[in-house]
Design an enzyme around this catalytic site. Structure first.
Site, PDB file in Angstrom:
ATOM      1  CG  ASP A  40      39.802  43.160  36.555  1.00 19.68           C
ATOM      2  OD1 ASP A  40      40.225  42.579  37.569  1.00 19.68           O
ATOM      3  OD2 ASP A  40      38.791  43.876  36.578  1.00 19.68           O
ATOM      4  CG  ASP A  41      40.663  39.314  38.753  1.00 19.27           C
ATOM      5  OD1 ASP A  41      41.123  40.277  39.381  1.00 19.27           O
ATOM      6  OD2 ASP A  41      39.553  38.811  39.002  1.00 19.27           O
ATOM      7  CB  CYS A  80      39.039  45.678  41.840  1.00 21.02           C
ATOM      8  SG  CYS A  80      38.848  44.102  40.994  1.00 21.02           S
ATOM      9  NE  ARG A  84      40.744  47.936  38.730  1.00 25.08           N
ATOM     10  CZ  ARG A  84      40.927  47.504  37.484  1.00 25.08           C
ATOM     11  NH1 ARG A  84      41.090  48.368  36.505  1.00 25.08           N
ATOM     12  NH2 ARG A  84      40.946  46.215  37.227  1.00 25.08           N
ATOM     13  CE  LYS A 133      37.229  46.573  38.015  1.00 26.99           C
ATOM     14  NZ  LYS A 133      37.531  45.173  38.399  1.00 26.99           N
ATOM     15  CG  HIS A 135      36.314  48.957  40.856  1.00 26.15           C
ATOM     16  ND1 HIS A 135      36.544  47.614  40.829  1.00 26.15           N
ATOM     17  CD2 HIS A 135      35.318  49.141  41.773  1.00 26.15           C
ATOM     18  CE1 HIS A 135      35.731  46.993  41.671  1.00 26.15           C
ATOM     19  NE2 HIS A 135      34.975  47.914  42.252  1.00 26.15           N
ATOM     20  CB  SER A 158      34.019  44.212  39.269  1.00 28.28           C
ATOM     21  OG  SER A 158      35.261  44.543  39.835  1.00 28.28           O
ATOM     22  CG  HIS A 234      36.842  40.545  37.215  1.00 29.03           C
ATOM     23  ND1 HIS A 234      35.589  40.040  37.480  1.00 29.03           N
ATOM     24  CD2 HIS A 234      37.279  41.095  38.380  1.00 29.03           C
ATOM     25  CE1 HIS A 234      35.274  40.273  38.746  1.00 29.03           C
ATOM     26  NE2 HIS A 234      36.291  40.912  39.318  1.00 29.03           N
ATOM     27  CG  ASP A 286      43.232  44.117  38.765  1.00 26.54           C
ATOM     28  OD1 ASP A 286      43.590  43.006  38.327  1.00 26.54           O
ATOM     29  OD2 ASP A 286      42.067  44.331  39.171  1.00 26.54           O
ATOM     30  CG  ASN A 287      43.857  41.621  41.556  1.00 28.65           C
ATOM     31  OD1 ASN A 287      43.131  42.606  41.736  1.00 28.65           O
ATOM     32  ND2 ASN A 287      43.414  40.525  40.959  1.00 28.65           N
ATOM     33  CE  LYS A 307      39.715  39.886  42.791  1.00 30.58           C
ATOM     34  NZ  LYS A 307      38.722  40.019  41.701  1.00 30.58           N
TER      35      LYS A 307
END
Length: 486
Positions: A40-41, A80, A84, A133, A135, A158, A234, A286-287, A307
């Site tokens: 994540d991130d 996010c 996903r 996660k 989301h 998140s 994240h 994810d990004n 992001k």
């Protein structure tokens, strides 16, 4: 004599039959397991093999030497929930009506009419699980067990959506973070505990990893799909005591080293249970990084922005895929590919069906099998916000379109968990970039290549006709409804 010859003949037939059955059994292809690890991130430059410094990622680096490393791998949207949704459905998220990052007030989620990767695997007899996660909607009808997963444990959205200040202490009266309730931790369809302290955040990576290892052991005799979407890196960052203070880069480096450990634990579990050679393992993000968080954020290895933007720093992420005996070892590919391509690719490799509705992903299994000249993905659409078309790409040519967007440039980043300022309405002007020569998107060459601009404007028009464009008030002919609370 005749009896002896008959016995010898019968014995020979039995031996031949046994050898034939053994050969047929040994050569019969077995459906591979799939492990999909989603950070994540995590920035493009946050793994050793992608240039990370001041910490070490030995398990991911070894995974890269034993598999394939992608250098032009894009998420479908740099935020996010949208990212996903794209990963699990093979669609641009705006095709499904999904955008942004849902919080506890969201009354929407993934539509039950959409077919997720888990549902497709389940139809083929796979066991399916997600630990981490989700989301894609926190109401019961949107949770993983209703969308193809047999097991779920983790956060519904998140880990920063809680009533804590950036220093980890309870937010004071009047603070904007009191908008959030405490974080629910879910098992199956039910909340089983709450995440209320930084120490609870410290437990997450290890907790998800241990459950993933347990799932592998429990399902070693049947095919499985394991989705491991980590909460980290994240913000707020959390790391266990076994990794705290272990890197030269501080807390962020500690967090990445624990995530690398997690990958190592998963790979070890596969090997210990005899599944190493029959499991496809994918690691990606994810990004790109939330770079206004400064020393609590990752880096883009020189790519522009991060992001929440349609520049490469937001969309381009690390991706490593390993499958011994099928994916060639130590190969680097620069072919354009995306998270939306994983669903049709895995369906092809695992003998699973593809969704009955239109998807946007393409099968890149030829690349994974070593055909480095294959180029199944020719173009890509960069959407953000609700349904704004901000850029289009054909191979290495990228046309950024006029749009108001996020920028981190010109603002000092924050420090130690506190964010720096950003501009959410920075006007981006149309510009053409040759990403082969200029991956940092600094030099507009549209005057030099007007014919490329013309081609990409036509591509943008195709995107608008199909998916729409809020910036031009276009609806698009092929968007589908989002899921609503019943």
């Amino acid at each position: 004599m005749r009896i002896s010859l008959l016995l010898i003949s019968l014995t020979g037939c039995i031996l031949l039959s046994s050898l034939f059955l053994s050969f047929r059994s040994s050569t019969k292809p077995s459906r591979p397991n799939v492990v999909l690890i989603f950070a994540d991130d995590l920035g493009y430059g946050d793994i050793g093999s992608y240039g990370a410094t001041q910490y070490h990622t030995p398990h991911l680096d070894k995974m890269a030497t034993e598999g394939m490393r992608f250098t032009n791998f894009l998420v479908a949207q740099a935020v996010c929930s949208a990212s996903r949704a794209a990963l699990l459905t093979g669609c641009y998220p705006n095709r499904l009506g999904i955008s942004g990052a849902y919080d506890h007030t969201a009354k929407v989620g993934i539509n039950p009419d959409e077919e997720t990767m888990a549902e497709l695997f389940k139809k083929t007899g796979y066991r399916t699980a997600i630990f981490g996660k989700w989301h894609l909607g926190h109401h019961r009808e949107f949770l993983p067990l209703q969308h193809g997963f047999d097991e779920y444990m983790g956060l519904p959205y998140s880990n920063d959506m809680w009533p804590m200040n950036y220093d980890g202490k309870p937010a004071p009266a009047g603070h904007h973070r009191l908008y959030y309730p405490v974080l629910p931790f879910i098992e199956g369809n039910d909340k089983v505990r709450e995440i209320t302290t930084p120490q609870h955040q410290d437990e997450l990576t290890t907790l998800y990893t241990e459950r993933a290892v347990q799932f592998i052991k429990q399902n070693k005799n049947k095919p499985f799909f394991l989705y491991l979407p980590h909460a980290m890196p994240h913000v707020p960052l959390g790391v266990s005591d076994k990794f705290r203070g272990k890197s030269e880069q501080g807390l962020y480096g500690d967090v990445i080293q624990e995530m690398d450990w997690s990958v190592g634990q998963v790979l070890k579990a596969l090997k210990d249970n005899g599944l190493d050679k029959n499991t496809i393992v994918i690691f990606t993000s994810d990004n790109g990084p939330w770079i206004n968080y400064g020393n609590h954020a990752g880096n883009t290895a020189g790519l522009r922005e991060g992001k929440g933007t349609s520049y490469e720093g937001g969309h381009r992420v690390p991706c490593i895929i390993r499958w011994p005996g099928v994916v060639p070892e130590g190969v680097v590919t620069d072919r354009l590919s995306s998270t939306i391509d994983l669903l049709p690719t895995l369906a092809s490799l695992c003998g699973a069906p593809v969704p009955h509705k239109k998807i946007d992903g393409v099968d890149i299994s030829a690349i994974l099998k070593g055909d480095l000249m294959a180029s199944p993905r020719k173009h890509f659409y960069y959407y953000y916000r609700k349904n704004a078309l901000e850029a289009v790409r054909r191979e290495n040519w990228k046309l950024v379109l006029d749009h108001p967007g996020r920028t981190y440039e010109g603002f000092a980043p924050g420090n130690d968990g506190f964010p720096g300022k950003i501009n959410e309405q920075s006007p981006a002007k149309m510009a053409l970039y040759d990403l082969r020569r200029d991956p940092g998107e600094r030099y507009d060459v549209q005057e030099t290549y007007p014919e490329i601009v013309k081609e990409l404007l036509l591509l943008a028009e195709n995107a608008r006709a199909d998916l729409g464009d809020d910036l031009q008030k276009r609806e698009g002919a092929n968007r589908r409804p989002i899921g609503q609370i019943q």
